[in-house]
Design an enzyme around this catalytic site. Structure first.
Site, PDB file in Angstrom:
ATOM      1  N   ASP A 105     -10.477   2.364   1.624  1.00 41.06           N
ATOM      2  CA  ASP A 105     -10.944   0.775   3.334  1.00 41.06           C
ATOM      3  C   ASP A 105     -11.523   2.346   4.599  1.00 41.06           C
ATOM      4  OD1 ASP A 105      -9.537  -0.635   3.146  1.00 41.06           O
ATOM      5  OD2 ASP A 105      -7.698  -0.135   3.469  1.00 41.06           O
ATOM      6  N   LYS A 112       1.136  -1.384   0.286  1.00 43.31           N
ATOM      7  CA  LYS A 112       0.037   0.159  -0.239  1.00 43.31           C
ATOM      8  C   LYS A 112       1.009   1.419   0.105  1.00 43.31           C
ATOM      9  CE  LYS A 112      -4.318  -2.615   1.675  1.00 43.31           C
ATOM     10  NZ  LYS A 112      -5.057  -1.993   2.912  1.00 43.31           N
TER      11      LYS A 112
HETATM   12  P1  NAP Z   1      -0.959  -3.071  11.291  1.00 48.06           P
HETATM   13  O1  NAP Z   1      -1.004  -2.033  10.536  1.00 48.06           O
HETATM   14  O2  NAP Z   1       0.164  -4.685  11.513  1.00 48.06           O
HETATM   15  O3  NAP Z   1      -1.255  -2.800  13.055  1.00 48.06           O
HETATM   16  C1  NAP Z   1      -1.795  -3.726  13.570  1.00 48.06           C
HETATM   17  C2  NAP Z   1      -2.253  -3.310  14.817  1.00 48.06           C
HETATM   18  O4  NAP Z   1      -3.250  -3.897  15.727  1.00 48.06           O
HETATM   19  C3  NAP Z   1      -1.517  -1.770  15.497  1.00 48.06           C
HETATM   20  O5  NAP Z   1      -1.880  -0.742  15.571  1.00 48.06           O
HETATM   21  C4  NAP Z   1      -0.705  -2.659  16.656  1.00 48.06           C
HETATM   22  O6  NAP Z   1      -0.506  -2.371  17.043  1.00 48.06           O
HETATM   23  C5  NAP Z   1      -1.992  -3.531  17.168  1.00 48.06           C
HETATM   24  N1  NAP Z   1      -1.987  -4.921  17.917  1.00 48.06           N
HETATM   25  C6  NAP Z   1      -1.448  -5.978  17.695  1.00 48.06           C
HETATM   26  N2  NAP Z   1      -0.953  -7.663  17.853  1.00 48.06           N
HETATM   27  C7  NAP Z   1      -1.753  -6.781  19.581  1.00 48.06           C
HETATM   28  C8  NAP Z   1      -1.914  -7.173  20.979  1.00 48.06           C
HETATM   29  N3  NAP Z   1      -1.444  -8.552  20.620  1.00 48.06           N
HETATM   30  N4  NAP Z   1      -2.291  -6.114  21.343  1.00 48.06           N
HETATM   31  C9  NAP Z   1      -2.406  -5.440  21.394  1.00 48.06           C
HETATM   32  N5  NAP Z   1      -2.839  -4.338  19.961  1.00 48.06           N
HETATM   33  C10 NAP Z   1      -2.026  -5.419  19.481  1.00 48.06           C
HETATM   34  O7  NAP Z   1      -2.900  -4.247  10.336  1.00 48.06           O
HETATM   35  P2  NAP Z   1      -3.910  -3.593   9.896  1.00 48.06           P
HETATM   36  O8  NAP Z   1      -3.663  -3.418   8.162  1.00 48.06           O
HETATM   37  O9  NAP Z   1      -4.100  -2.229  10.056  1.00 48.06           O
HETATM   38  O10 NAP Z   1      -4.736  -4.597  10.322  1.00 48.06           O
HETATM   39  C11 NAP Z   1      -5.257  -4.972  11.560  1.00 48.06           C
HETATM   40  C12 NAP Z   1      -7.170  -5.500  11.214  1.00 48.06           C
HETATM   41  O11 NAP Z   1      -7.683  -4.979  10.666  1.00 48.06           O
HETATM   42  C13 NAP Z   1      -6.369  -6.633  10.677  1.00 48.06           C
HETATM   43  O12 NAP Z   1      -6.886  -7.558  11.781  1.00 48.06           O
HETATM   44  C14 NAP Z   1      -7.399  -6.672   9.522  1.00 48.06           C
HETATM   45  O13 NAP Z   1      -7.294  -8.062   8.316  1.00 48.06           O
HETATM   46  C15 NAP Z   1      -7.617  -5.473   9.308  1.00 48.06           C
HETATM   47  N6  NAP Z   1      -8.243  -5.238   8.148  1.00 48.06           N
HETATM   48  C16 NAP Z   1      -9.522  -5.492   7.970  1.00 48.06           C
HETATM   49  C17 NAP Z   1      -9.960  -5.012   6.818  1.00 48.06           C
HETATM   50  C18 NAP Z   1     -11.467  -4.851   6.724  1.00 48.06           C
HETATM   51  O14 NAP Z   1     -12.019  -4.814   5.326  1.00 48.06           O
HETATM   52  N7  NAP Z   1     -12.399  -5.475   7.525  1.00 48.06           N
HETATM   53  C19 NAP Z   1      -8.945  -3.872   6.141  1.00 48.06           C
HETATM   54  C20 NAP Z   1      -7.552  -3.737   6.696  1.00 48.06           C
HETATM   55  C21 NAP Z   1      -7.221  -4.111   7.377  1.00 48.06           C
HETATM   56  P3  NAP Z   1       1.349  -1.878  17.909  1.00 48.06           P
HETATM   57  O15 NAP Z   1       1.104  -0.619  17.390  1.00 48.06           O
HETATM   58  O16 NAP Z   1       1.260  -1.408  19.842  1.00 48.06           O
HETATM   59  O17 NAP Z   1       1.746  -2.276  17.209  1.00 48.06           O
END
Ligand code: NAP
Length: 275
Positions: A99, A63
């Site tokens: 998004d 992205k």
């Molecule tokens: P990302 O950039 O890797 O960010 C992950 C986030 O989760 C960060 O804020 C991280 O905190 C936090 N995190 C991970 N493990 C954790 C834990 N054990 N306790 C507390 N916080 C934790 O991922 P992303 O792309 O934003 O995606 C996040 C979620 O959204 C995923 O499940 C993804 O599948 C979903 N998503 C859904 C859609 C949809 O269309 N529905 C679209 C995009 C993403 P830190 O900053 O502290 O590491």
């Protein structure tokens, strides 16, 4: 032709959603998944130009690189620094980020919720959370509180909401009208946390009736957090709606037609486990 680029991309639902839309619209179009390794976005975009591909969805890990590789970015994509949707317009590649708008639309369609004037709280500060924070602020939210494990990332995400944004803590959850779970916690079969696979990112006892709780995780469709929120009497929205609506926005940019959202929803539900 359109497609999705990512690595891995084999399990992406995007082609299924796009193709359901094209079928419903009666268009002789096809969407395919292109596995593109990290660092190869420039080559993929050259291929898009060479083959006359009309549009590409962009997923992890591309992205950010896609935002640098397109000819121009929309205002939203430029502010976020990421692109999840590329449209070829008069030979130029235009990058957008759908998004956040897809998420807000999922709240409207799924719960009749409009962020204007509301107190919103987002748990998480990754790419998805940042798009949501900015879209809620752009939608007129009174306040967008960001709660994240890593404080510096929370501050960066909150800044995207301008004057409405601030960094908060779990103590703010009870006072929010909308609580968004935007961490990767709760995804079926995936433990990205390194902590043995916790299933909820905060104590669900903080949730109560009168709140709307949205989880961006869509596999499973009902996450442990959503189940707990429902048990507490809160209204809930799952992550599938965001996926469907961001894809619908992409289809509209590519085809210049209104997306058949119901057909896309039906295709998404057929392919997503409910528990
Ligand atoms: P990302 O950039 O890797 O960010 C992950 C986030 O989760 C960060 O804020 C991280 O905190 C936090 N995190 C991970 N493990 C954790 C834990 N054990 N306790 C507390 N916080 C934790 O991922 P992303 O792309 O934003 O995606 C996040 C979620 O959204 C995923 O499940 C993804 O599948 C979903 N998503 C859904 C859609 C949809 O269309 N529905 C679209 C995009 C993403 P830190 O900053 O502290 O590491």
């Amino acid at each position: 032709m359109v497609g999705v680029i990512g690595d891995p991309v084999r399990y992406s639902l995007s082609p299924l959603l796009h193709n359901a839309a094209f079928d419903a619209l009666g268009l002789d179009w096809v969407s395919v998944a292109f596995p593109v390794p990290a660092g190869a976005v420039t080559d993929a975009l050259a291929g898009m130009r060479a083959f006359g591909i009309v549009g590409l969805s962009v997923t992890m890990p591309h992205k950010h690189d896609a935002a640098l590789g397109v000819d121009e970015c929309t205002d939203v994509a430029a502010r976020l620094g990421v692109v999840n949707c590329i449209t070829r317009k008069a030979g130029r590649l235009v990058g957008d980020s759908t998004d956040g708008a897809g998420f807000v639309e999922s709240l409207r369609r799924g719960a009749g919720f409009d962020p204007a004037g509301r107190k919103c709280l987002v748990v998480g500060a990754g790419g998805a959370a940042r798009a949501v924070v900015m879209a809620l602020a752009d939608g007129g939210a009174d306040e967008v509180v960001v709660v994240n494990r890593t404080g510096v990332r929370a501050a960066e995400a909150a800044a995207l909401a301008g004057g409405a944004g601030r960094v908060g803590s779990t103590a703010d959850i009870s006072g929010a009208e909308l609580v968004v779970q935007a961490t990767s916690v709760g995804m079926a079969g995936i433990d990205r946390s390194g902590d043995g696979g916790i299933s909820v990112p905060f104590d669900p006892a903080l949730l109560h009736a009168g709140q709307l709780v949205a989880d961006l995780v869509y596999h499973p469709a009902v996450t442990p957090l959503l189940a707990a929120a429902e048990a507490a009497g809160a209204q809930t929205v799952g992550g599938l709606g965001m996926l469907v609506h961001q894809a619908a926005l992409a289809v509209e940019r590519w085809t210049q037609q209104t997306a058949p959202v119901d057909a896309m929803w039906a295709a998404a539900k057929r392919s997503t486990p409910t528990g």
